[in-house]
Design a protein around this motif. Sequence first.
Motif, PDB file in Angstrom:
ATOM      1  N   MET A   1       0.871  -1.526   0.015  1.00  0.00           N
ATOM      2  CA  MET A   1       0.155  -0.172  -0.259  1.00  0.00           C
ATOM      3  C   MET A   1       1.036   1.019   0.096  1.00  0.00           C
ATOM      4  O   MET A   1       0.969   2.777  -0.599  1.00  0.00           O
ATOM      5  CB  MET A   1      -1.073  -0.219   1.223  1.00  0.00           C
ATOM      6  CG  MET A   1      -2.253   1.342   1.520  1.00  0.00           C
ATOM      7  SD  MET A   1      -3.278   1.066  -0.564  1.00  0.00           S
ATOM      8  CE  MET A   1      -4.379   1.951   0.894  1.00  0.00           C
ATOM      9  N   LYS A   2       2.404   1.539   0.748  1.00  0.00           N
ATOM     10  CA  LYS A   2       2.770   2.192   0.243  1.00  0.00           C
ATOM     11  C   LYS A   2       3.521   2.287  -0.427  1.00  0.00           C
ATOM     12  O   LYS A   2       3.731   3.495  -1.001  1.00  0.00           O
ATOM     13  CB  LYS A   2       4.085   2.502   1.875  1.00  0.00           C
ATOM     14  CG  LYS A   2       4.823   3.297   2.803  1.00  0.00           C
ATOM     15  CD  LYS A   2       6.210   2.444   3.187  1.00  0.00           C
ATOM     16  CE  LYS A   2       6.686   4.081   3.682  1.00  0.00           C
ATOM     17  NZ  LYS A   2       7.528   3.938   4.714  1.00  0.00           N
ATOM     18  N   ALA A   3       4.203   1.034  -1.024  1.00  0.00           N
ATOM     19  CA  ALA A   3       4.919   1.613  -2.316  1.00  0.00           C
ATOM     20  C   ALA A   3       3.740   2.314  -3.103  1.00  0.00           C
ATOM     21  O   ALA A   3       4.377   3.276  -4.350  1.00  0.00           O
ATOM     22  CB  ALA A   3       4.955   0.371  -2.866  1.00  0.00           C
ATOM     23  N   ARG A   4       2.471   1.913  -3.381  1.00  0.00           N
ATOM     24  CA  ARG A   4       1.252   2.392  -4.166  1.00  0.00           C
ATOM     25  C   ARG A   4       1.219   3.472  -4.035  1.00  0.00           C
ATOM     26  O   ARG A   4       1.135   4.567  -5.060  1.00  0.00           O
ATOM     27  CB  ARG A   4      -0.216   2.073  -4.413  1.00  0.00           C
ATOM     28  CG  ARG A   4      -1.219   1.869  -4.814  1.00  0.00           C
ATOM     29  CD  ARG A   4      -2.140   1.504  -5.159  1.00  0.00           C
ATOM     30  NE  ARG A   4      -3.049   0.478  -6.048  1.00  0.00           N
ATOM     31  CZ  ARG A   4      -4.179   0.142  -6.126  1.00  0.00           C
ATOM     32  NH1 ARG A   4      -4.735  -0.457  -4.891  1.00  0.00           N
ATOM     33  NH2 ARG A   4      -4.225  -0.690  -7.229  1.00  0.00           N
ATOM     34  N   THR A   5       1.019   4.485  -3.014  1.00  0.00           N
ATOM     35  CA  THR A   5       0.597   5.813  -2.481  1.00  0.00           C
ATOM     36  C   THR A   5       1.852   6.374  -2.794  1.00  0.00           C
ATOM     37  O   THR A   5       2.350   7.849  -3.441  1.00  0.00           O
ATOM     38  CB  THR A   5       0.538   6.164  -0.908  1.00  0.00           C
ATOM     39  OG1 THR A   5      -0.493   5.153  -0.829  1.00  0.00           O
ATOM     40  CG2 THR A   5       0.382   7.257  -0.924  1.00  0.00           C
ATOM     41  N   MET A   6       3.366   6.369  -2.711  1.00  0.00           N
ATOM     42  CA  MET A   6       4.149   6.867  -2.758  1.00  0.00           C
ATOM     43  C   MET A   6       4.313   6.658  -4.624  1.00  0.00           C
ATOM     44  O   MET A   6       5.014   7.740  -5.314  1.00  0.00           O
ATOM     45  CB  MET A   6       6.240   5.728  -3.073  1.00  0.00           C
ATOM     46  CG  MET A   6       5.376   5.671  -1.535  1.00  0.00           C
ATOM     47  SD  MET A   6       5.896   7.760  -0.295  1.00  0.00           S
ATOM     48  CE  MET A   6       8.007   8.178  -1.289  1.00  0.00           C
ATOM     49  N   PHE A   7       3.805   5.626  -5.646  1.00  0.00           N
ATOM     50  CA  PHE A   7       4.322   5.667  -6.592  1.00  0.00           C
ATOM     51  C   PHE A   7       3.150   6.894  -7.226  1.00  0.00           C
ATOM     52  O   PHE A   7       3.642   7.655  -8.233  1.00  0.00           O
ATOM     53  CB  PHE A   7       3.594   4.428  -7.432  1.00  0.00           C
ATOM     54  CG  PHE A   7       3.493   4.806  -8.827  1.00  0.00           C
ATOM     55  CD1 PHE A   7       3.890   4.222  -9.701  1.00  0.00           C
ATOM     56  CD2 PHE A   7       2.093   4.216  -9.538  1.00  0.00           C
ATOM     57  CE1 PHE A   7       4.144   4.166 -11.375  1.00  0.00           C
ATOM     58  CE2 PHE A   7       1.930   4.316 -11.004  1.00  0.00           C
ATOM     59  CZ  PHE A   7       2.855   4.626 -12.009  1.00  0.00           C
ATOM     60  N   MET A   8       2.090   6.748  -6.210  1.00  0.00           N
ATOM     61  CA  MET A   8       1.628   8.162  -6.921  1.00  0.00           C
ATOM     62  C   MET A   8       1.522   9.510  -6.872  1.00  0.00           C
ATOM     63  O   MET A   8       1.285  10.103  -8.059  1.00  0.00           O
ATOM     64  CB  MET A   8      -0.330   7.544  -6.497  1.00  0.00           C
ATOM     65  CG  MET A   8      -1.284   6.261  -6.736  1.00  0.00           C
ATOM     66  SD  MET A   8      -1.699   6.252  -8.895  1.00  0.00           S
ATOM     67  CE  MET A   8      -2.769   7.505  -7.999  1.00  0.00           C
TER      68      MET A   8
END
Length: 88
Positions: A1-8
């Motif tokens: 989830m954190k990786a997805r947020t950082m990507f966004m």
Amino acid sequence: MKARTMFMVGAAVGYVFGTKAGRERYEQIKQLSQQVQENPNVQQAAGKLRAKGEEFAGAARGKASHMRERVPEQPGRHKDEQPPVYPG
């Protein structure tokens, strides 16, 4: 989830910087094209090209009308009748 947020977040930042740089470059190109368009030498050349184009178009129109007179009428069709159009 954190990786997805950082990507966004990274994608959003890249988008913002990309659009800003793109807009600045667009404004530069727009300004340059206006300067070229307003140049008297360019306007003179464009006028000459326009006149030549009209001359060639007139000659082509004359040849086309001359060729049209030489084409025999197709059998079974009147002179003013349009050919059939088939949807394709």
